[in-house]
Design an enzyme around this catalytic site. Structure first.
Site, PDB file in Angstrom:
ATOM      1  N   GLU A  76       1.397   0.232  -4.912  1.00 37.33           N
ATOM      2  CA  GLU A  76       0.966   1.548  -5.391  1.00 37.33           C
ATOM      3  C   GLU A  76       2.178   2.476  -5.446  1.00 37.33           C
ATOM      4  O   GLU A  76       2.666   2.908  -4.401  1.00 37.33           O
ATOM      5  CB  GLU A  76      -0.077   2.132  -4.445  1.00 37.33           C
ATOM      6  CG  GLU A  76      -1.381   1.352  -4.392  1.00 37.33           C
ATOM      7  CD  GLU A  76      -2.374   1.993  -3.448  1.00 37.33           C
ATOM      8  OE1 GLU A  76      -3.493   2.305  -3.876  1.00 37.33           O
ATOM      9  OE2 GLU A  76      -2.021   2.189  -2.262  1.00 37.33           O
ATOM     10  N   ASP A 102       0.841  -1.187   0.000  1.00 39.08           N
ATOM     11  CA  ASP A 102       0.000   0.000   0.000  1.00 39.08           C
ATOM     12  C   ASP A 102       0.885   1.249   0.000  1.00 39.08           C
ATOM     13  O   ASP A 102       1.878   1.320   0.720  1.00 39.08           O
ATOM     14  CB  ASP A 102      -0.881  -0.028   1.246  1.00 39.08           C
ATOM     15  CG  ASP A 102      -1.827   1.145   1.323  1.00 39.08           C
ATOM     16  OD1 ASP A 102      -2.730   1.228   0.490  1.00 39.08           O
ATOM     17  OD2 ASP A 102      -1.657   1.977   2.243  1.00 39.08           O
TER      18      ASP A 102
END
Length: 853
Positions: free
Chosen positions: A481, A444
Site C-alpha cells: 500500500e 501494509d
C-alpha cells in the site's frame, strides 16, 4: 564555550530535543541561551552551530531547528549519558532555567552503533545456541531461561562497539522458553526476543528453536518443488484469510477448520484452489500470519457468539450485537496487530506448539496445488510498544516532535527509518523467505516506510540463491500500500515508499484509481450509491442525488473511462491516451492517475479485504431492481478490468463467487459470521446475514436495511456458478496470450491502443504480431451499458477475427452473441459484457510471404 555551571537535569514529560548524531542536537530553542545535555553520568556542554545540508536532508522535519554542537571536550561522556535519562536545558543570561525537555536519541544511537547493522542478532548456532539482542542504552541485560526446575538467570556480555548483548549456552537450552531481563534507569523489564523464532501461547515467552530441526518440518519439506515463478507483471493474486478459507467449510474435519492444516486436506476449498490454479491463478496472498495480539491462541480460551445466527432476519441488528459481545475473545481477526514479526500465528495451528510445522505444511500444500504464496506483512506498527520499546526505549517507534509515539497507522507506529528497525524489517523478511519458502510480500501501509528500506529488502531477497539458501530470491515479488498520509506524508521525514516514489524500482503498489473508477465514488462516501463504470453509471442510474444531474454523470463517466484506460496500461505515467494526455496528466482526486514506470509496478484491484466486497458495493450502487443475472454480468465486467489489463492482477477471495459480507465495510473484527467464505453455493454468498456491525456501519444502516431484506438480492447457485465460470474464463484468457503481459512500458506503448468508443464502452486493442504464435492481435471491448453496442474497428476489416476460443465455448449464451463483421471491421458486443476477439490472420500468411498488417 557553554559553561557547565547551573546545568542539571530537569523533570519533563516531553522530548522536544533531538540528538541526531554524536555531535549535534536539534532543538527549537533560542540560540542565544546557554545549552547543555544533563544526565546522571555528567553534563555535555552545547554550543550554537548549524545543520549541514546532509543533516537537513536526513532530518527534513528538523531542518528549521536550532543546531547545538556537543563540546568536543565532552565527547567521551556520550555513550555513558545515553545509558541514563538525558535532559536538554537552556538558561538565559542570568542563569535562570528558560527551557528544559527530554531528548530523542535514535539518531545518535544509529551514529554511535552503526557497526550493529552487520552483526548477528537473535537465535543462532547448531549444537551450542547463542542469543543476541541489541540494547545499547541498557545498564545490564540478562537471559532468563525457563525449564522444568523453574527459571535460571544468565548474565549477557555487552559489545561496546555494537551495543549488542549476547550469551552462549548449552545444547540442553534448545526447546526452552526464554526472555531478556533488560535493566535501564527506570527499572528492569522482562521482554521477549524481537528476533525470536517461536513463542509460547499468546507470546508470553520466546522459545529457543532451530528451524532446521526435524520436528518443525512437514514430510518432504526439504524437497518441496515450487510452481514455476512468474514475473510480477504476469502475476494473478488471490487475497485469502487463513481462517476464512475453512472456518465455514463443512467438508473440512471440524478440528481442522480455520487452521493451517485445512490446506492439506481434500475439501471443497482445496479443490477450488486447485481449480483456480488450473484456470491460471498464480499466487495466494495470505492476510497476516505472523504472531498477532488479538486472538487467544488456545482454542479453549476463545468464545464464539451464542445462538442460531442463521435463523435471524436478514436485516436484523441482533447478529452484529451477538458477534460484538464475543469479538474480543473469538477466533477471528484480520491480524494487523503484530506482536512478534518472525513467528507464525498460533491461533491458526491445531495447537500453538505446532505453529511452525503446520505453517510450513500450508505453504507446501498451496505449492502442490500450483500456487505460490504471498505473505501480508505489517512492519509499520505494532499492537503496543510492549515488545520493542523496553529493549531500547524511544528507539523502535516513531516519535512526534514532542516525544509522543505516532499512531497515524492505527496503533504505535514503528520507525523503519532508524537503522536497527530497518534492519529488523529486512532480517524478518529474509527469514520468512529462506525458512518458510514464501514467494512474495505485501507491505501494509508501505508509504510509512522509507523507499530505502524497501530497496534494502529487495537487495537482500535478490541475494538469496537456491544453491545456498534453498530459494530463488529474485523470483520473490514485492508490493504494498503506497498511501501517502500521516506524520511522514509528502516526504516530511524521508523519501517514502509511495506509489509515485517507487516508479522504476519494480516494487508494486495498489492502484486505487482503477478501483474507484470501476466501483464509483470513494470508499468513505457518506452516500454509498455513487456509481461508476462498472456499477450502472453507464445507462442504469439509481436515482441517488449523490450522482449529480445527467450532465455531471456523463462527464464523470468519460473521466472514469480515461482512468480505467490508464489502469489497463498498468497505470503507466508516460502512456499517452487518445485524448492527448499522459497517464500522469489524468487527475485522480488531485493526484496523477498514472504513476508507474513499468506495468509490473501497479497492482490492479476492484475489491480487497478493506471496504465492502465488490458484490456489496454493487448492491448499494446498482438500481435495486437490477436482475441477479445482470448483477453477475457487472461483477464479471468489473473483475475483467483487473484481469485483462497490464500489470499485477489482484482479487479478493470469493469475488469470483459473488462473496458478500452483508455490506460490512470493515470486517476486521466481525467474526466468522460476517466473514464467511462459502464454497457450497447452496448456503448462499453471505448476503443477508444481518445488519453489519454498528461501529463502522451504522451510518449506512438506512441504506443497507432495505437491501438486506430483499430476497431478490441473494444469489442462487446458478448465479454463483455463472460468476465462477466467467471468472475462470477471464483467467484462462489472461493466460492465453502475451497480449495481457507485455512486460515493459515500451512494449505497452508500441502495441496497446484504445480505439474511439461510445459512451459507456472501452475498447482496447493489442498488436501481438511477432509476439503471439496464434494471433496477430487481441481486441477487448468492455460494454458497461445495458444495451448491445457496435464498436467500429476499420483496421480489422477483411481480417479473420473471431471471438476468443474460450468465450466461443463459454457457457454464457450472451457472450457467445458477440460478433464481428469482416466487411466493416465492426465488433458487436452485448450489454453488460466484456468480449475478447482475436485476429487469427497473419502469422501463417506472413510465414509464406502473404498479406501483412
Amino acid at each position: 564555550m557553554t559553561s557547565r555551571k547551573g546545568c542539571a537535569a530537569a523533570v519533563t514529560g516531553e522530548a522536544r530535543a533531538h540528538w541526531i548524531d554524536r555531535d549535534t542536537v536539534a532543538w527549537q530553542v533560542d540560540p542565544s541561551y546557554r545549552h547543555c545535555l544533563a544526565s546522571g553520568s555528567g553534563v555535555l556542554r552545547l554550543a550554537p552551530g548549524t545543520l549541514s545540508d546532509g543533516q537537513r536532508r536526513a532530518w527534513p522535519h528538523l531542518a528549521s531547528y536550532t543546531a547545538l554542537k556537543v563540546d568536543p571536550r565532552d565527547a567521551g561522556l556520550v555513550r555513558a549519558a545515553l545509558r541514563d535519562r538525558v535532559v536538554a536545558e537552556a538558561r538565559d543570561g542570568s542563569g535562570a532555567l528558560a527551557a528544559a525537555t527530554g531528548v530523542q536519541i535514535p539518531g545518535v544511537l544509529d551514529d554511535l552503533y552503526a557497526a550493529a547493522a552487520g552483526a548477528r542478532l537473535g537465535p543462532a548456532g547448531r549444537i551450542f545456541p547463542r542469543l543476541s539482542v541489541w540494547a545499547p542504552t541498557a545498564r545490564t541485560v540478562e537471559l532468563a531461561l525457563y525449564g522444568p526446575r523453574g527459571r535460571t538467570v544468565h548474565p549477557m556480555r555487552r559489545d561496546d562497539e555494537t551495543g549488542i548483548w549476547s550469551v552462549r549456552g548449552l545444547p540442553t537450552w534448545w526447546g526452552r522458553e526464554y526472555t531478556f531481563l533488560v535493566t535501564h534507569l527506570s527499572g528492569t523489564h522482562e521482554v521477549t526476543d524481537p528476533y525470536g523464532l517461536d513463542v509460547t501461547p499468546d507470546g508470553g515467552h520466546s522459545r529457543l528453536v532451530r528451524l532446521d530441526g526435524y520436528a518443525h518440518k512437514p514430510p518432504g519439506w526439504d524437497r518441496l518443488a515450487k510452481p514455476p515463478a512468474v514475473p510480477q507483471h504476469r502475476a494473478s493474486i488471490y487475497e485469502l484469510h487463513v481462517r476464512d478459507f475453512s472456518a465455514s467449510d463443512e467438508s473440512v474435519p471440524a478440528g481442522l477448520r480455520g487452521t493451517y492444516a485445512a490446506f492439506g486436506v481434500d475439501s471443497a476449498g482445496t479443490r477450488e484452489l486447485r481449480s483456480l490454479a488450473a484456470d491460471g491463478l498464480t499466487h495466494v496472498h495470505l492476510l497476516p500470519v505472523f504472531d498477532f495480539a488479538t486472538v487467544p491462541e488456545r482454542a479453549a480460551d476463545r468464545t464464539e457468539p451464542d445462538g442460531d445466527l442463521a435463523a435471524l432476519p436478514p436485516d436484523s441488528e441482533l447478529q452484529q450485537e451477538l458477534v460484538a459481545r464475543t469479538a474480543a475473545t473469538d477466533s477471528f481477526n484480520w491480524g494487523y496487530d503484530p506482536l512478534h514479526y518472525t513467528v507464525p500465528e498460533g491461533s491458526y495451528a491445531t495447537e500453538p506448539g505446532e505453529r511452525i510445522r503446520e505453517f510450513r505444511g500450508m505453504v507446501a500444500a498451496l505449492n502442490r496445488a500450483g500456487l505460490r504464496v504471498v505473505m501480508d506483512v505489517v512492519y509499520n506498527h505494532t499492537h503496543s510498544t510492549a515488545v520493542l520499546d523496553p529493549i531500547v526505549p524511544g528507539y523502535y517507534h516513531r516519535l512526534l516532535e514532542d516525544g509522543r509515539v505516532a499512531d497515524s497507522t492505527c496503533c504505535a507506529n514503528t520507525a523503519p527509518e532508524h537503522l536497527m528497525m530497518g534492519r529488523l524489517v529486512v532480517d524478518s523478511v529474509v527469514t520468512w523467505a529462506r525458512e518458510y519458502k514464501i514467494d512474495g510480500f505485501r507491505f501494509d501501509l508501505m508509504g510509512h516506510h522509507p523507499k530505502a528500506n524497501l530497496l534494502a529488502v529487495r537487495r537482500a531477497l535478490d541475494a538469496l540463491t537456491v544453491a545456498r539458501d534453498g530459494v530463488d530470491g529474485k523470483s520473490i515479488i514485492l508490493y504494498g500500500e503506497g498511501w501517502n498520509f500521516g506524520e511522514v506524508a509528502d516526504g516530511a521525514r524521508f523519501e517514502q515508499a509511495t506509489q509515485a516514489n517507487l516508479a522504476g524500482t519494480g516494487i508494486g503498489t495498489f492502484t486505487d484509481r482503477l478501483r474507484d473508477a470501476v466501483r464509483g465514488g470513494a470508499p468513505f462516501d457518506a452516500d454509498p450509491r455513487v456509481q461508476g463504470f462498472g456499477s450502472g453509471l453507464a445507462g442504469a442510474p439509481n436515482g441517488s442525488p449523490a450522482n449529480g444531474p445527467p450532465e455531471q454523470q456523463r462527464a464523470r463517466l468519460a473521466h472514469y473511462a480515461d482512468v480505467i484506460r490508464v489502469g489497463l496500461t498498468g497505470s503507466l505515467r508516460d502512456y499517452v491516451l487518445p485524448c492527448g494526455r499522459k497517464g500522469s496528466e489524468v487527475d485522480h482526486n488531485g493526484s496523477p492517475t498514472g504513476y508507474a514506470a513499468e506495468p509490473g509496478e501497479a497492482v490492479a484491484y476492484v475489491d480487497a479485504h478493506d471496504n465492502e466486497t465488490l458484490f456489496d458495493a454493487l448492491a448499494y450502487k446498482l438500481p435495486q431492481d437490477t436482475p441477479m443475472a445482470d448483477r453477475v454480468r457487472m461483477q464479471v465486467l468489473s473483475l475483467a478490468t483487473v484481469l485483462l489489463g497490464q500489470g499485477t492482477a489482484f482479487v479478493h477471495a470469493g469475488s469470483e463467487r459473488l462473496r458478500s459480507k452483508s455490506l460490512d465495510r470493515n470486517s476486521y473484527d466481525s467474526g466468522d459470521w460476517f466473514n464467511r467464505l462459502l464454497w457450497d453455493c447452496e448456503r448462499g454468498n453471505g448476503f443477508g446475514a444481518g445488519l453489519p456491525p454498528r461501529a463502522d456501519n451504522e451510518a449506512r444502516w438506512s441504506y443497507a436495511a432495505p437491501l438486506l431484506a430483499d430476497p431478490a438480492l441473494r444469489p442462487d447457485c446458478a448465479a454463483i456458478r455463472a460468476c465462477r465460470a466467467r471468472f475462470g474464463e477471464l483467467l484462462r484468457i489472461r493466460a492465453s496470450s502475451p497480449a495481457f503481459a507485455l512486460g515493459s512500458a515500451a512494449e505497452v506503448t508500441r502495441r496497446l491502443s484504445f480505439p474511439p468508443s461510445a459512451e459507456g464502452v472501452i475498447a482496447m486493442h493489442v498488436d501481438t504480431s511477432g509476439l503471439d504464435p496464434r494471433w496477430s492481435s487481441v481486441t477487448v471491448v468492455f460494454n458497461a451499458t445495458p444495451y448491445a453496442r457496435a464498436q467500429p474497428m476499420e483496421a480489422l476489416a477483411g481480417r479473420a477475427v473471431a471471438p476468443h476460443p474460450v468465450q466461443a465455448a463459454s457457457g454464457d449464451p450472451v457472450v457467445r452473441e458477440a460478433a464481428f463483421d469482416p466487411a466493416t471491421g465492426t465488433l458487436t458486443v452485448p450489454g453488460r459484457t466484456v468480449a475478447v476477439f482475436v485476429d487469427v490472420m497473419g502469422w501463417t500468411q506472413r510465414a509464406i510471404g502473404g498479406e501483412g498488417r
